[in-house]
Design a protein around this motif. Structure first.
Motif: not given
Length: 130
Positions: A25-28, A42-44, A49-51
């Motif tokens: 996960s992004a959080q992990d 976290l936003t970065t 990840l999206r890019a």
């Protein structure tokens, strides 16, 4: 396809993904970056990840709870996944029958420029034996 700048944060995230075996996960990923001393928000992490996903450099997987997980692609072409519900072991598989089916169904309904994802969830041999 848009390109992104090569930043320190992007390189650090790529290194974490490269060293990971399964979907995370992004959080992990954010927590691991912070534990490595990286000053990243976290936003970065979500934006990078999206890019990376948009560029086809990482795979994404949606859990039953709706969370998106990420991992580095092992192959550079379109593929599908077998995923163990218990341990998360993932195998990349080809699906020519799925490709033909998707093209046929889309064509029957007048759709073009289609995309799809297929994840097959089950228990790997090891987890099934436990």
């Amino acid at each position: 396809m848009r390109t992104t700048r090569d930043t320190r944060q992007k390189r650090a995230l790529a290194a974490v993904l490269e060293g990971s075996d399964g979907f995370r996960s992004a959080q992990d990923l954010f927590a691991e970056l912070r534990s490595r001393g990286e000053n990243v928000g976290l936003t970065t992490v979500y934006n990078q990840l999206r890019a990376l996903a948009d560029a086809g450099e990482i795979d994404t997987l949606r859990t039953g709870e709706g969370e998106t997980l990420y991992r580095r692609c092992e192959t550079g072409h379109h593929h599908h996944h077998l995923v163990c519900r218990t341990c998360g072991r993932t195998v990349e598989v080809e699906g020519p029958e799925v490709e033909r089916w998707a093209d046929r169904v889309a064509g029957e309904h007048g759709f073009v420029d289609i995309a799809h994802t297929v994840e097959i969830l089950g228990l790997c041999r090891s987890c099934a034996a436990s």
